[in-house]
Each structure stands twice: as C-alpha cells, then as structure tokens.
Design a protein around this motif. Structure first.
Motif, PDB file in Angstrom:
ATOM      1  N   GLY A 109      -2.574  12.119 -13.740  1.00  0.00           N
ATOM      2  CA  GLY A 109      -3.095  11.794 -15.064  1.00  0.00           C
ATOM      3  C   GLY A 109      -2.947  10.328 -15.413  1.00  0.00           C
ATOM      4  O   GLY A 109      -2.714   9.475 -14.545  1.00  0.00           O
ATOM      5  N   LEU A 110      -3.087  10.041 -16.709  1.00  0.00           N
ATOM      6  CA  LEU A 110      -3.107   8.662 -17.194  1.00  0.00           C
ATOM      7  C   LEU A 110      -2.005   8.412 -18.197  1.00  0.00           C
ATOM      8  O   LEU A 110      -1.576   9.309 -18.923  1.00  0.00           O
ATOM      9  CB  LEU A 110      -4.455   8.345 -17.856  1.00  0.00           C
ATOM     10  CG  LEU A 110      -5.730   8.516 -17.028  1.00  0.00           C
ATOM     11  CD1 LEU A 110      -6.937   8.166 -17.877  1.00  0.00           C
ATOM     12  CD2 LEU A 110      -5.687   7.672 -15.769  1.00  0.00           C
ATOM     13  N   ARG A 166       4.627   6.432  -9.908  1.00  0.00           N
ATOM     14  CA  ARG A 166       4.357   5.006 -10.081  1.00  0.00           C
ATOM     15  C   ARG A 166       3.165   4.827 -11.014  1.00  0.00           C
ATOM     16  O   ARG A 166       2.222   5.613 -10.997  1.00  0.00           O
ATOM     17  CB  ARG A 166       4.097   4.347  -8.726  1.00  0.00           C
ATOM     18  CG  ARG A 166       5.312   4.441  -7.802  1.00  0.00           C
ATOM     19  CD  ARG A 166       5.164   3.569  -6.593  1.00  0.00           C
ATOM     20  NE  ARG A 166       4.945   2.165  -6.925  1.00  0.00           N
ATOM     21  CZ  ARG A 166       4.896   1.188  -6.033  1.00  0.00           C
ATOM     22  NH1 ARG A 166       5.056   1.469  -4.734  1.00  0.00           N
ATOM     23  NH2 ARG A 166       4.692  -0.059  -6.388  1.00  0.00           N
ATOM     24  N   ILE A 167       3.225   3.792 -11.828  1.00  0.00           N
ATOM     25  CA  ILE A 167       2.175   3.502 -12.801  1.00  0.00           C
ATOM     26  C   ILE A 167       1.313   2.370 -12.251  1.00  0.00           C
ATOM     27  O   ILE A 167       1.823   1.277 -11.969  1.00  0.00           O
ATOM     28  CB  ILE A 167       2.774   3.092 -14.166  1.00  0.00           C
ATOM     29  CG1 ILE A 167       3.820   4.120 -14.623  1.00  0.00           C
ATOM     30  CG2 ILE A 167       1.669   2.943 -15.182  1.00  0.00           C
ATOM     31  CD1 ILE A 167       3.302   5.529 -14.710  1.00  0.00           C
ATOM     32  N   GLU A 191       2.129  10.065  -8.068  1.00  0.00           N
ATOM     33  CA  GLU A 191       3.412  10.517  -7.551  1.00  0.00           C
ATOM     34  C   GLU A 191       3.444  10.309  -6.038  1.00  0.00           C
ATOM     35  O   GLU A 191       2.603  10.853  -5.316  1.00  0.00           O
ATOM     36  CB  GLU A 191       3.645  11.995  -7.872  1.00  0.00           C
ATOM     37  CG  GLU A 191       5.001  12.497  -7.400  1.00  0.00           C
ATOM     38  CD  GLU A 191       5.235  13.959  -7.722  1.00  0.00           C
ATOM     39  OE1 GLU A 191       6.288  14.483  -7.294  1.00  0.00           O
ATOM     40  OE2 GLU A 191       4.378  14.581  -8.378  1.00  0.00           O
ATOM     41  N   THR A 192       4.402   9.539  -5.586  1.00  0.00           N
ATOM     42  CA  THR A 192       4.509   9.257  -4.151  1.00  0.00           C
ATOM     43  C   THR A 192       5.075  10.474  -3.418  1.00  0.00           C
ATOM     44  O   THR A 192       5.562  11.425  -4.036  1.00  0.00           O
ATOM     45  CB  THR A 192       5.409   8.046  -3.890  1.00  0.00           C
ATOM     46  OG1 THR A 192       6.768   8.386  -4.221  1.00  0.00           O
ATOM     47  CG2 THR A 192       4.971   6.845  -4.721  1.00  0.00           C
ATOM     48  N   ASP A 193       5.035  10.403  -2.095  1.00  0.00           N
ATOM     49  CA  ASP A 193       5.551  11.511  -1.292  1.00  0.00           C
ATOM     50  C   ASP A 193       7.052  11.707  -1.481  1.00  0.00           C
ATOM     51  O   ASP A 193       7.589  12.770  -1.148  1.00  0.00           O
ATOM     52  CB  ASP A 193       5.228  11.269   0.188  1.00  0.00           C
ATOM     53  CG  ASP A 193       3.722  11.288   0.450  1.00  0.00           C
ATOM     54  OD1 ASP A 193       2.999  11.895  -0.359  1.00  0.00           O
ATOM     55  OD2 ASP A 193       3.283  10.679   1.451  1.00  0.00           O
ATOM     56  N   ARG A 194       7.723  10.711  -2.001  1.00  0.00           N
ATOM     57  CA  ARG A 194       9.164  10.824  -2.266  1.00  0.00           C
ATOM     58  C   ARG A 194       9.457  11.336  -3.673  1.00  0.00           C
ATOM     59  O   ARG A 194      10.620  11.410  -4.093  1.00  0.00           O
ATOM     60  CB  ARG A 194       9.841   9.473  -2.054  1.00  0.00           C
ATOM     61  CG  ARG A 194       9.803   8.991  -0.598  1.00  0.00           C
ATOM     62  CD  ARG A 194      10.581   7.709  -0.426  1.00  0.00           C
ATOM     63  NE  ARG A 194      10.619   7.286   0.980  1.00  0.00           N
ATOM     64  CZ  ARG A 194      11.263   6.214   1.411  1.00  0.00           C
ATOM     65  NH1 ARG A 194      11.938   5.453   0.543  1.00  0.00           N
ATOM     66  NH2 ARG A 194      11.245   5.896   2.681  1.00  0.00           N
ATOM     67  N   THR A 214       0.852  -1.185   0.000  1.00  0.00           N
ATOM     68  CA  THR A 214       0.000   0.000   0.000  1.00  0.00           C
ATOM     69  C   THR A 214       0.890   1.238   0.000  1.00  0.00           C
ATOM     70  O   THR A 214       1.902   1.278   0.701  1.00  0.00           O
ATOM     71  CB  THR A 214      -0.915   0.028   1.239  1.00  0.00           C
ATOM     72  OG1 THR A 214      -1.771  -1.111   1.217  1.00  0.00           O
ATOM     73  CG2 THR A 214      -1.785   1.282   1.250  1.00  0.00           C
ATOM     74  N   PHE A 215       0.528   2.225  -0.811  1.00  0.00           N
ATOM     75  CA  PHE A 215       1.263   3.482  -0.789  1.00  0.00           C
ATOM     76  C   PHE A 215       0.302   4.633  -1.071  1.00  0.00           C
ATOM     77  O   PHE A 215      -0.813   4.421  -1.563  1.00  0.00           O
ATOM     78  CB  PHE A 215       2.422   3.481  -1.799  1.00  0.00           C
ATOM     79  CG  PHE A 215       2.007   3.465  -3.243  1.00  0.00           C
ATOM     80  CD1 PHE A 215       1.826   4.648  -3.956  1.00  0.00           C
ATOM     81  CD2 PHE A 215       1.808   2.266  -3.909  1.00  0.00           C
ATOM     82  CE1 PHE A 215       1.459   4.632  -5.297  1.00  0.00           C
ATOM     83  CE2 PHE A 215       1.435   2.233  -5.254  1.00  0.00           C
ATOM     84  CZ  PHE A 215       1.259   3.421  -5.942  1.00  0.00           C
ATOM     85  N   GLU A 216       0.724   5.852  -0.757  1.00  0.00           N
ATOM     86  CA  GLU A 216      -0.084   7.046  -0.974  1.00  0.00           C
ATOM     87  C   GLU A 216       0.643   8.006  -1.895  1.00  0.00           C
ATOM     88  O   GLU A 216       1.870   7.976  -2.018  1.00  0.00           O
ATOM     89  CB  GLU A 216      -0.397   7.722   0.359  1.00  0.00           C
ATOM     90  CG  GLU A 216      -1.256   6.887   1.286  1.00  0.00           C
ATOM     91  CD  GLU A 216      -1.608   7.607   2.577  1.00  0.00           C
ATOM     92  OE1 GLU A 216      -1.303   8.832   2.688  1.00  0.00           O
ATOM     93  OE2 GLU A 216      -2.173   6.954   3.477  1.00  0.00           O
ATOM     94  N   GLY A 217      -0.134   8.876  -2.532  1.00  0.00           N
ATOM     95  CA  GLY A 217       0.466   9.867  -3.414  1.00  0.00           C
ATOM     96  C   GLY A 217      -0.598  10.722  -4.071  1.00  0.00           C
ATOM     97  O   GLY A 217      -1.780  10.651  -3.725  1.00  0.00           O
TER      98      GLY A 217
END
Length: 272
Positions: free
Chosen positions: A221-222, A238-239, A231-234, A214-217
């Motif tokens: 777009g597509l 990621r696609i 786009e992650t917090d770092r 699990t990740f957040e960001g």
C-alpha cells in the motif's frame, strides 16, 4: 470543477516539450488551468530525464498548469490524482480499463500505455505544479525497440481513438479529481481510489532501484503522502519516495495462503 479552474488549451503542431512550454507559461504568470497540447514533441521528456517518443499524431501530448492550495508534503498526491484522471478518461472515451503502476505509469497487461511527469516551478505568484501526460494512441507511435514494453490504445481496443474525445474527458476528469484532492478528505480519498484502481498496490512482488541500491519485496500500500510501502524478504517495510519500481512475477512458492491472507487484510485497512 473549482470556480477558479477554467481550462484554456493552447495547441501546437510541434513543440520541444509540453512540460517545458507549460513551465515557460507558468513563469510568465499563466493562470491555473492553462493546458498545452501538441501534435508532436521534438524533445519529449519522461521521469528521471528519460526521453519520451512523441511522433506526430500518434499520441496525446498534454501538460497543465496547477497552482494547488495544498501543503507541500501532499504535492506528490498530484501524480496519483492525474493517474486516476487518465484512468477515468480512457474508460469514458475508449471503454478501456487500465492499470496504474507506482508512481506514474498507465499500463495494460504490465505494458506501458502512458506516463505522467509532475514537476514544480517557482513563479512570481507562487509555486506551480506542471503535470505532463503522454498516452500512446496509435500503433505507429511505437518503434520496434519499445513495442515489447509498450502498447497503444489502438493495439488494445482495435480502434483508433478520437483524440478530441480523450482530451475532453481528460480535462474534465482532472478538474473533478483535482477539486476533490483539495477538499478536507481529498488526500485519503485519492489514496484509497489509487489503491482500488492499481493491481500494484498490495501483494505485488517488485524490484526497487534507488541511487546505488536495489532491493526486492512485496508492495504493502501507500503512505499518507503517496509513497510506496515495500516489505523486503527480511520482513522490513521500506518507504519508497523516489526510484524505479519494476514488477516481478512471483513464483508459486512466494504466493502462499499466508500471503493471500495478508493481501486481504491489507485491503481491509484501506477499504472497510
């Protein structure tokens, strides 16, 4: 509509699943455009093998057989196309503007109004796409345990929708959107239209749940095949081509002037 796209509707009072029946029909050689409509599903299915509650006459339970002339890497765009068709139909039939959440949810105020399940099936005359669409039409279709996350057309508009009008507009919109998807500029056009009709496309904070991760960001777009860019917090983009995406409410510190500028610049890339 395309000359070969001639919708025929088979109606059932009750059925296990419109997608399962469409699959059976496709394997038996049914042509493109065959639609399955049921007043009730006893084993309605959603994405990731979840059940879809389908009480009698409470919703639109619909599947259609398509036999796309598309490269296989473009087939995920069929789900986006179907979501746009649902949006078109609800505007025309119910004067209701909806939001689209990647990859397959139809929403109003972040609550689910409908969903789309696209599957592929091998048949003797080639691979077919089965596109199932469920729309909550009436309040009695919402059990207490799901009413916090879901709503109906009736609850939003204050009126019970005419299911036949919704069906007519939906089949018409699918024909138009599907025809354009298969044109030379269809993929790009479908992605642009999806982004223009989704508040989730750019700058929306989400949680992505994959198998074992699990990740957040923030949404960015597509991709050309309809995959979601996050786009992650770092700062890594990621696609996402599979998994669950849950919208999160951003804090005021997360929505900075820089973030607002990023959103504007991203939209320009798609729409200018």
């Amino acid at each position: 509509m395309p000359a070969c796209f001639q919708p025929t509707i088979l109606r059932y009072d009750s059925i296990d699943s419109t997608n399962l029946e469409a699959t059976r029909q496709a394997k038996a050689g049914a042509p493109e455009g065959l639609c399955i409509l049921a007043r009730e599903q006893t084993s309605g299915r959603g994405r990731l093998d979840r059940s879809w509650q389908s009480p009698k006459d409470a919703g639109l339970y619909f599947s259609i057989i398509l036999r796309p002339k598309l490269e296989m890497n473009a087939w995920p765009l069929i789900t986006l196309m179907a979501a746009l068709a649902v949006s078109d139909a609800l505007i025309k039939a119910c004067a209701l503007r909806v939001d689209i959440k990647w990859p397959n949810d139809i929403c109003v105020n972040d609550r689910k109004l409908g969903g789309i399940l696209a599957e592929t099936v091998e048949t003797d005359i080639g691979t077919a796409a089965i596109v199932g669409i469920g729309i909550n039409l009436r309040n009695e279709g919402l059990s207490p345990d799901i009413s916090r996350q879901a709503l109906s057309v009736e609850s939003v508009t204050g009126r019970i929708p005419d299911v036949e009008r919704v069906l007519h507009e939906l089949v018409k919109a699918i024909g138009e959107r599907y025809e354009f998807l298969q044109s030379a500029e269809g993929a790009e056009h479908t992605i642009r239209e999806w982004c223009a009709n989704s508040a989730y496309a750019f700058g929306r904070r989400v949680r992505v749940t994959l198998l074992g991760e699990t990740f957040e960001g923030m949404t960015r777009g597509l991709e050309s095949d309809g995959a979601l860019r996050v786009e992650t917090d770092r700062g890594k983009v990621r696609i996402v081509r599979a998994g669950d995406v849950t919208a999160l409410r951003a804090t005021s510190s997360q929505v900075t002037s820089h973030e607002q500028l990023m959103r504007k610049n991203e939209r320009r890339k798609y729409f200018d």
